[in-house]
Design a protein around this motif. Structure first.
Motif, mmCIF file in Angstrom:
data_model
loop_
_atom_site.group_PDB
_atom_site.id
_atom_site.type_symbol
_atom_site.label_atom_id
_atom_site.label_comp_id
_atom_site.label_asym_id
_atom_site.label_seq_id
_atom_site.Cartn_x
_atom_site.Cartn_y
_atom_site.Cartn_z
ATOM 1 N N SER A 93 51.827 5.965 68.916
ATOM 2 C CA SER A 93 50.484 6.176 68.373
ATOM 3 C C SER A 93 50.414 7.537 67.711
ATOM 4 C CB SER A 93 49.444 6.096 69.491
ATOM 5 O OG SER A 93 49.493 4.834 70.117
ATOM 6 N N VAL A 94 49.874 7.555 66.512
ATOM 7 C CA VAL A 94 49.747 8.796 65.760
ATOM 8 C C VAL A 94 48.285 8.962 65.364
ATOM 9 C CG1 VAL A 94 50.483 10.091 63.729
ATOM 10 C CG2 VAL A 94 52.091 8.534 64.857
ATOM 11 N N ARG A 95 47.732 10.105 65.737
ATOM 12 C CA ARG A 95 46.360 10.441 65.378
ATOM 13 C C ARG A 95 46.377 11.795 64.683
ATOM 14 N NH1 ARG A 95 46.519 7.486 69.755
ATOM 15 N NH2 ARG A 95 44.951 5.914 70.170
ATOM 16 N N THR A 96 45.639 11.899 63.603
ATOM 17 C CA THR A 96 45.576 13.154 62.867
ATOM 18 C C THR A 96 44.239 13.822 63.149
ATOM 19 O OG1 THR A 96 46.944 12.189 61.135
ATOM 20 C CG2 THR A 96 45.781 14.225 60.603
ATOM 21 N N GLY A 97 44.296 15.051 63.681
ATOM 22 C CA GLY A 97 43.087 15.798 63.996
ATOM 23 C C GLY A 97 42.464 16.409 62.758
ATOM 24 N N GLU A 98 41.322 17.039 62.951
ATOM 25 C CA GLU A 98 40.603 17.654 61.828
ATOM 26 C C GLU A 98 41.433 18.736 61.144
ATOM 27 O OE1 GLU A 98 36.776 19.012 63.051
ATOM 28 O OE2 GLU A 98 36.189 17.043 63.814
ATOM 29 N N LEU A 165 35.878 -1.287 56.915
ATOM 30 C CA LEU A 165 35.881 0.072 57.435
ATOM 31 C C LEU A 165 36.881 0.167 58.581
ATOM 32 C CD1 LEU A 165 32.059 0.851 57.517
ATOM 33 C CD2 LEU A 165 33.749 1.534 55.808
ATOM 34 N N PHE A 166 37.713 1.200 58.547
ATOM 35 C CA PHE A 166 38.718 1.399 59.589
ATOM 36 C C PHE A 166 38.947 2.888 59.760
ATOM 37 C CE2 PHE A 166 40.917 1.357 55.595
ATOM 38 C CZ PHE A 166 41.975 2.242 55.733
ATOM 39 N N ASP A 167 39.542 3.238 60.866
ATOM 40 C CA ASP A 167 39.819 4.637 61.178
ATOM 41 C C ASP A 167 41.137 5.035 60.523
ATOM 42 O OD1 ASP A 167 40.261 7.123 62.239
ATOM 43 O OD2 ASP A 167 39.960 6.529 64.324
ATOM 44 N N ASP A 168 41.052 5.743 59.405
ATOM 45 C CA ASP A 168 42.277 6.110 58.681
ATOM 46 C C ASP A 168 42.936 7.373 59.229
ATOM 47 O OD1 ASP A 168 40.532 8.035 57.776
ATOM 48 O OD2 ASP A 168 40.847 7.606 55.641
ATOM 49 N N THR A 169 42.436 7.870 60.354
ATOM 50 C CA THR A 169 43.054 9.045 60.984
ATOM 51 C C THR A 169 44.011 8.652 62.101
ATOM 52 O OG1 THR A 169 41.306 9.339 62.655
ATOM 53 C CG2 THR A 169 41.002 10.431 60.506
ATOM 54 N N ARG A 170 44.179 7.357 62.317
ATOM 55 C CA ARG A 170 45.085 6.926 63.383
ATOM 56 C C ARG A 170 45.730 5.588 63.049
ATOM 57 N NH1 ARG A 170 41.305 4.327 68.155
ATOM 58 N NH2 ARG A 170 43.329 3.810 68.995
#
Length: 194
Positions: A93-98, A165-170
């Motif tokens: 899992s990869v999540r990009t923070g602010e 709509l989707f979460d493009d940060t993860r």
């Protein structure tokens, strides 16, 4: 993106993984080892699935480098030798923070009734992932970094084109079969709904 996802999808060569094919619970994943889901919609290039909450053992990684992912793999592999369960999917899992910093985890799915031994390594934890809508691109490839990135980018592009709509940060890269399985190979890129 670093050489990261290539490693994540190639890692589980010691274990044999199953794929629950297109929402059919009988197709694979014996003993409830895959997270349960219902297929909501099958688009031309991706699926919309509604996952139930699921149970995982997880370790944080400092980054997606080959050394970090291999270290996480061997750590989880050593831990799961302590209980009798065979065949489980692995996800990176990869999540990009602010701030643009990636937060990376490596996880093995475990069945709801698995009794976990004590965690001697405090960097391994149990995680309950909430249920929700996940958009999934299924692909079969040579596991190259280029193919993985292309499939993630294609999924994101297809979701945007569909007005979803989707979460493009993860995103997650899911692997179900080992590296030496060359035929009928299916891996997945997951994108999460808001």
């Amino acid at each position: 993106m670093k050489t990261s996802l290539l490693v994540a999808l190639c890692l589980p060569f010691v274990l044999s993984f199953c794929l629950r094919a297109y929402g059919d619970p009988e197709a694979c994943c014996p003993q409830c080892l895959c997270p349960e889901y219902v297929l909501i919609n099958k688009h031309e290039t991706f699926e919309e699935r509604l996952y139930k909450s699921s149970r995982w053992i997880t370790t944080d990684l400092p980054d997606t480098s080959r050394g970090s992912v291999m270290g996480g793999f061997w750590k989880l592999n050593e831990y799961i030798k302590n209980f009798e369960v065979s065949g489980r999917p692995v996800i990176l899992s990869v999540r990009t923070g602010e701030n643009g910093q990636e937060q990376v985890t490596l996880s093995y799915h475990i069945s709801p009734d698995t009794v976990l031994p004590n965690f001697n390594d405090q960097t391994i934890k149990e995680e309950i992932r909430p249920g929700g809508t996940v958009y999934v691109r299924i692909f079969s490839s040579d596991q190259s970094e280029k193919m993985i990135k292309e499939n993630k980018d294609m999924l994101f592009k297809d979701l945007q084109a569909a007005g979803i709509l989707f979460d493009d940060t993860r995103y997650d890269a899911a692997a179900y079969k080992g590296i030496f399985v060359l035929e009928d190979r299916q891996d997945e890129i997951w994108s999460h709904a808001f």
